[in-house]
Structures are given as C-alpha cells and as structure tokens.
Design a protein around this motif. Structure first.
Motif, mmCIF file in Angstrom:
data_model
loop_
_atom_site.group_PDB
_atom_site.id
_atom_site.type_symbol
_atom_site.label_atom_id
_atom_site.label_comp_id
_atom_site.label_asym_id
_atom_site.label_seq_id
_atom_site.Cartn_x
_atom_site.Cartn_y
_atom_site.Cartn_z
ATOM 1 N N VAL A 220 0.839 -1.208 0.000
ATOM 2 C CA VAL A 220 0.000 0.000 0.000
ATOM 3 C C VAL A 220 0.869 1.252 0.000
ATOM 4 C CG1 VAL A 220 -1.698 1.306 1.344
ATOM 5 C CG2 VAL A 220 -1.971 -1.147 1.052
ATOM 6 N N ILE A 221 1.971 1.232 0.755
ATOM 7 C CA ILE A 221 2.888 2.383 0.779
ATOM 8 C C ILE A 221 3.473 2.628 -0.609
ATOM 9 C CG2 ILE A 221 5.089 3.214 1.689
ATOM 10 C CD1 ILE A 221 4.456 1.804 4.292
ATOM 11 N N ILE A 222 3.897 1.558 -1.279
ATOM 12 C CA ILE A 222 4.460 1.717 -2.628
ATOM 13 C C ILE A 222 3.399 2.214 -3.595
ATOM 14 C CG2 ILE A 222 5.542 0.476 -4.541
ATOM 15 C CD1 ILE A 222 6.806 -1.383 -2.482
ATOM 16 N N GLY A 223 2.189 1.708 -3.472
ATOM 17 C CA GLY A 223 1.117 2.129 -4.367
ATOM 18 C C GLY A 223 0.744 3.585 -4.216
ATOM 19 N N ALA A 224 0.987 4.168 -3.047
ATOM 20 C CA ALA A 224 0.647 5.581 -2.839
ATOM 21 C C ALA A 224 1.510 6.512 -3.678
ATOM 22 C CB ALA A 224 0.775 5.942 -1.359
ATOM 23 N N PHE A 225 2.671 6.056 -4.139
ATOM 24 C CA PHE A 225 3.541 6.895 -4.964
ATOM 25 C C PHE A 225 3.093 6.938 -6.423
ATOM 26 C CE2 PHE A 225 6.261 5.959 -1.368
ATOM 27 C CZ PHE A 225 6.877 7.173 -1.135
ATOM 28 N N ILE A 226 2.144 6.095 -6.809
ATOM 29 C CA ILE A 226 1.636 6.084 -8.184
ATOM 30 C C ILE A 226 0.231 6.666 -8.156
ATOM 31 C CG2 ILE A 226 1.182 4.683 -10.228
ATOM 32 C CD1 ILE A 226 3.048 2.571 -9.063
ATOM 33 N N PRO A 227 0.027 7.877 -8.624
ATOM 34 C CA PRO A 227 -1.296 8.496 -8.520
ATOM 35 C C PRO A 227 -2.350 7.712 -9.304
ATOM 36 C CG PRO A 227 0.391 10.126 -9.060
ATOM 37 C CD PRO A 227 1.016 8.795 -9.208
ATOM 38 N N LEU A 228 -3.561 7.726 -8.770
ATOM 39 C CA LEU A 228 -4.765 7.181 -9.403
ATOM 40 C C LEU A 228 -4.790 5.664 -9.462
ATOM 41 C CD1 LEU A 228 -5.415 9.625 -12.405
ATOM 42 C CD2 LEU A 228 -6.435 9.634 -10.130
ATOM 43 N N VAL A 229 -3.723 5.011 -9.883
ATOM 44 C CA VAL A 229 -3.762 3.567 -10.118
ATOM 45 C C VAL A 229 -3.042 2.770 -9.035
ATOM 46 C CG1 VAL A 229 -3.983 3.846 -12.593
ATOM 47 C CG2 VAL A 229 -1.709 3.708 -11.592
ATOM 48 N N GLY A 230 -2.157 3.381 -8.267
ATOM 49 C CA GLY A 230 -1.382 2.633 -7.286
ATOM 50 C C GLY A 230 -2.225 2.087 -6.155
ATOM 51 N N ALA A 231 -3.061 2.940 -5.549
ATOM 52 C CA ALA A 231 -3.892 2.511 -4.426
ATOM 53 C C ALA A 231 -4.922 1.454 -4.831
ATOM 54 C CB ALA A 231 -4.573 3.728 -3.799
ATOM 55 N N PRO A 232 -5.640 1.609 -5.960
ATOM 56 C CA PRO A 232 -6.561 0.528 -6.346
ATOM 57 C C PRO A 232 -5.866 -0.807 -6.604
ATOM 58 C CG PRO A 232 -7.124 2.546 -7.498
ATOM 59 C CD PRO A 232 -5.830 2.791 -6.816
ATOM 60 N N ALA A 233 -4.671 -0.777 -7.200
ATOM 61 C CA ALA A 233 -3.946 -2.030 -7.437
ATOM 62 C C ALA A 233 -3.588 -2.714 -6.120
ATOM 63 C CB ALA A 233 -2.690 -1.761 -8.261
ATOM 64 N N ALA A 234 -3.107 -1.944 -5.145
ATOM 65 C CA ALA A 234 -2.792 -2.527 -3.836
ATOM 66 C C ALA A 234 -4.052 -3.053 -3.156
ATOM 67 C CB ALA A 234 -2.110 -1.469 -2.962
ATOM 68 N N MET A 235 -5.186 -2.364 -3.332
ATOM 69 C CA MET A 235 -6.439 -2.809 -2.731
ATOM 70 C C MET A 235 -6.885 -4.144 -3.327
ATOM 71 S SD MET A 235 -10.119 -0.850 -2.665
ATOM 72 C CE MET A 235 -10.284 -1.000 -4.455
ATOM 73 N N VAL A 236 -6.744 -4.300 -4.629
ATOM 74 C CA VAL A 236 -7.149 -5.561 -5.282
ATOM 75 C C VAL A 236 -6.295 -6.725 -4.774
ATOM 76 C CG1 VAL A 236 -7.216 -6.763 -7.488
ATOM 77 C CG2 VAL A 236 -8.097 -4.434 -7.313
ATOM 78 N N ILE A 237 -4.984 -6.514 -4.644
ATOM 79 C CA ILE A 237 -4.115 -7.592 -4.159
ATOM 80 C C ILE A 237 -4.461 -7.965 -2.724
ATOM 81 C CG2 ILE A 237 -1.730 -8.199 -3.644
ATOM 82 C CD1 ILE A 237 -0.888 -6.439 -5.980
#
Length: 455
Positions: free
Chosen positions: A336-353
C-alpha cells in the motif's frame, strides 16, 4: 562671398570642438565589468558592483542638420519626423505580424521541449538517478539543516543518510521476517480459501456452476501448457534471465549514482546553486532564482507530502488487516505504501491484491471488508491528509492529474506515471512565478446567442 566663407569655418570649428569634448568625456569613463559575481553573503541576490560615475548621456532623437545663417552663426534644425518614421513602416498588417510572431514563439517552445524530451530519453538512466537524488534531498533536507545547527554539515548529512538506510533496512527485515513466520499458516488458510471458492462456484447462487472436476481439469490444462511453453522456449527464457541479471546491475548503478549526487546536494547544494547563478547575466539572476525557488518548494512539498501520506496509508492498512486477522499484513501494508507513490492507479492495485489475499484466507466477507476499508482510507487520504500536508504547494485539477499520469505512462511506462505529477507541478509553479496575469474574472461574460447567430 567672405560672409559664406566665415560661416563654413565656424561650422568646421564647432564640429571639431564637439568631437574633442565627446572624446575626452568618453575616455574618462571607467569600464565596468560585464557580469559581476554575486556575493556569497546572506543576500546572494545583490551583485558586488563597483561604484563608478555614470557615462555622459549622448543626445537622443533623430539626426540633426547644421546650416549657416546670414549672421555667421550655427543653428540646429530637426529633420521631419515623417522622414524618420517612414523607414520602419511595413506593408504587413499589424495583426498578422503580431500573431505570426506569437506562432514562431510557440514553435520555438515546442522545439525546445522536444529537444529536452529527446535528450532525456537518450540518458534515461542518468535522469532517473538525478530524480531519485532530488527526492532524497527534499526529504532529508529539513533533518540535515536541523542537525547542522549542532554539528558540521557533512557529519549531519552522513547521520541522516545512515538513519534513512536503517529505517528502510529495518522495514524490509520486518517484512521478510513476517512472511517467513506466517508462511505455513498462510498455506493452510490459502488452501481453505481455495476450497471455499470452489464450493461457491459449485453450489453458489450464480446462474452457472462449475464442478470440482472441471476446475481440476482446467488447472491441469494450464499447468501442461505452461510446462510445454517452458520446454519450447528454454533458450529465450535463459537469455531473459541473463538480461534480468544485467538489469539488477543497472539498478544498483543508478542507486549508487543517486546516492553520490544526493550527498553533494545535501552538503553543498546552496554553493552549487550560487555558482550556477554567477554564470548568468546579472539582469537574469533574480528572476531565475525566484523561479527555481518556486519549483523547488513545489517539488520538495510534493515529495515530503507523498512520503507522509504513503506511510500513513500503510499504517492504517496494517491496522485494518491485523484486526481482521489477514495473513501477510505487513507485506500488504508495504505494498500500500508503494502504491501511494503512483497516482490514481497505485492505491486501487494494492487494494485488489489485499482483497485477493483476504478472499483466499478468510472468504468473501473479509475480502469485502478489506476492499471497503482500503477505499475509505483512500478517501481519508484525498480529502484530509493531502490538503493538510501538501496545502497549496501542489494544487492541480483532477483532470490534469489524470491526463498527466496517462501521458506519462504511455510515454515512459511506470516511471512516467510516477514523475508526471511532480514535473507538471514544478512547471506550473515556475510559470505562475514568472508571469504577470491580468486580474481574474469572477464569472463568465454574458454572450448573446441570437446576436452571434445573426452575425
């Protein structure tokens, strides 16, 4: 005849005296340096210009013509203004000249930007190293500046870097330890979760059903296809493994170069910038420094704000997964921390995993709770944390963010999605600093549609 001779001699003598006086005056003017260096004192924007008497003002205006009068004296007559101004007239309409010049300016800007993009693409790895060094400098600069109050700045830089390495290494060690400690439990829960999913596909409320034998045959077919592919492409896979080994070496080279650059930025960054300013003409130094300061404040605010927001999201996600007893809570929080550095798509990708792991380990109910919880964390981040941490330093419209991330992804890939927003923010901050816009309108002007149609 004698009268005209005396008048000509008077004109000659007057011209000689004027030339001698102007030559003597110009010879007394001291030569000033072209670009005096800026001072290294507390106010670096004030140049050290020596005091010198200003040069004498030469007469301005249209050329003058001398003529002799009947009294033998010299009089001065201005040439007609029409004769002087008629030389600059052109047959091109003024509006065409104005917009044509603007079009050439726009073409020049596009060429400069295209050249920068082309050169950056050729030295992409060096650009990545410099970008990482700037991120590390923006994050560690306040810590180094605070420590420099009690110790030499090089020592403060070394302590800050070692502390950052210690935090990062400790986090990675904790993630690896948690994975190794929960691996057996995760395998058991994953097997139970797979059985739950198969039972749901067999007896669930779906309009179609799959039997266990069909699922087993499908998995076996996929395994057979994978084995066949590996056997047929063994040589290509081996070359890809070797190329990946070279990629690992390139990654370490980029990290080493970024660390080397960050050390100098943190230690002597202000002196390096002062040296660069002294290379510019004196009239451009202040505006250049103001624009660069605005861009640096925006970039550093974005980097520090993103770091704080990412760590906060990771902590909240870890607490949620720990309460729900989801395995691999720490690695998923790091994701989730890594995904926060990618706007728009990082957080949803971490949420799906995270939802997939929760589905395999705890069923559909826990997966739904994890998805809703991470979505709420994202809403809290966007509406509370980002405005509170970043403030007005990074204020871009969501449409600009979406277009920038998409364009960066298509142009450079994942790295383009990461750097698109900080680059756009810096460019916008520099433009706002250097431009002098007119007062904004409070509302759109009224337009009569019937009048426009009639025209």
């Amino acid at each position: 005849m004698n009268r005209f001779t005396r008048a000509a001699k008077a004109v000659t003598r007057a011209g000689s005296r004027a030339m001698r006086s102007s030559g003597n005056a110009l010879s007394r003017v001291r030569r000033r340096p072209a670009n005096p260096p800026m001072s290294t004192s507390a106010t670096p924007l004030v140049p050290n210009t020596p005091t010198a008497s200003p040069p004498p003002r030469l007469p301005e205006g249209p050329p003058r013509r001398y003529r002799a009068t009947t009294a033998g004296r010299v009089s001065v007559r201005r040439m007609p203004e029409r004769a002087v101004s008629s030389r600059g007239q052109s047959s091109v309409p003024r509006w065409l000249s104005k917009y044509g010049l603007g079009a050439w300016y726009l073409i020049g800007i596009v060429l400069v930007i295209s050249g920068i993009v082309f050169v950056t693409a050729k030295i992409e790895l060096v650009f990545i190293a410099v970008f990482l060094a700037l991120v590390a400098t923006s994050v560690l600069w306040p810590i180094v500046s605070w420590l420099a109050l009690f110790m030499p700045r090089p020592l403060a830089t070394a302590l800050s870097l070692f502390g950052a390495f210690g935090v990062f290494g400790g986090l990675m060690f904790y993630v690896g330890y948690s994975v190794s400690g929960e691996w057996n439990d995760l395998a058991t829960k994953f097997s139970d979760g797979v059985d739950t999913i198969i039972d749901f596909l067999e007896r669930g409320p779906l309009p179609w059903h799959l039997t266990r034998q069909e699922i087993t045959d499908g998995v076996k077919d996929l395994v057979d296809k994978g084995t066949t592919y590996v056997q047929e492409n063994a040589g290509d896979l081996a070359s890809q493994v070797l190329s990946n080994a070279g990629t690992v070496a390139i990654i370490f080279t980029i990290l080493a170069l970024s660390l080397f650059i960050a050390v100098f930025f943190l230690t002597t960054g202000d002196k390096m910038w002062l040296w660069f300013l002294n290379l510019l003409p004196a009239r451009n130094r202040e505006n250049t420094h103001r624009a660069a300061a605005a861009g640096w404040l925006t970039f550093s605010g974005y980097a520090r704000g993103t770091m704080i927001v990412a760590v906060s999201d990771g902590i909240f996600a870890f607490i949620l997964l720990w309460i729900l007893d989801i395995p691999l809570a720490a690695p998923l929080a790091v994701l989730v921390i890594i995904g926060a550095f990618i706007p728009l798509v990082g957080a949803p990708a971490a949420m799906v995993i995270a939802m997939v792991v929760a589905l395999a380990a705890g069923g559909v109910g826990k997966a739904a709770i994890v998805g809703i919880g991470i979505a709420l964390i994202g809403q809290f981040e966007g509406h509370v944390l980002q405005p509170l941490v970043m403030g007005k330093q990074v204020s871009l419209h969501p449409v600009v963010v979406a277009v920038g991330v998409t364009a960066g992804t298509f142009a450079v890939g994942l790295f383009g999605a990461i750097i698109a927003i900080p680059i756009i923010s810096v460019v916008w901050a520099v433009y706002r600093t250097l431009s002098n816009p007119d007062p904004p309108m409070s509302r759109l002007p009224h337009v009569d549609e019937d009048e426009l149609i009639a025209e």
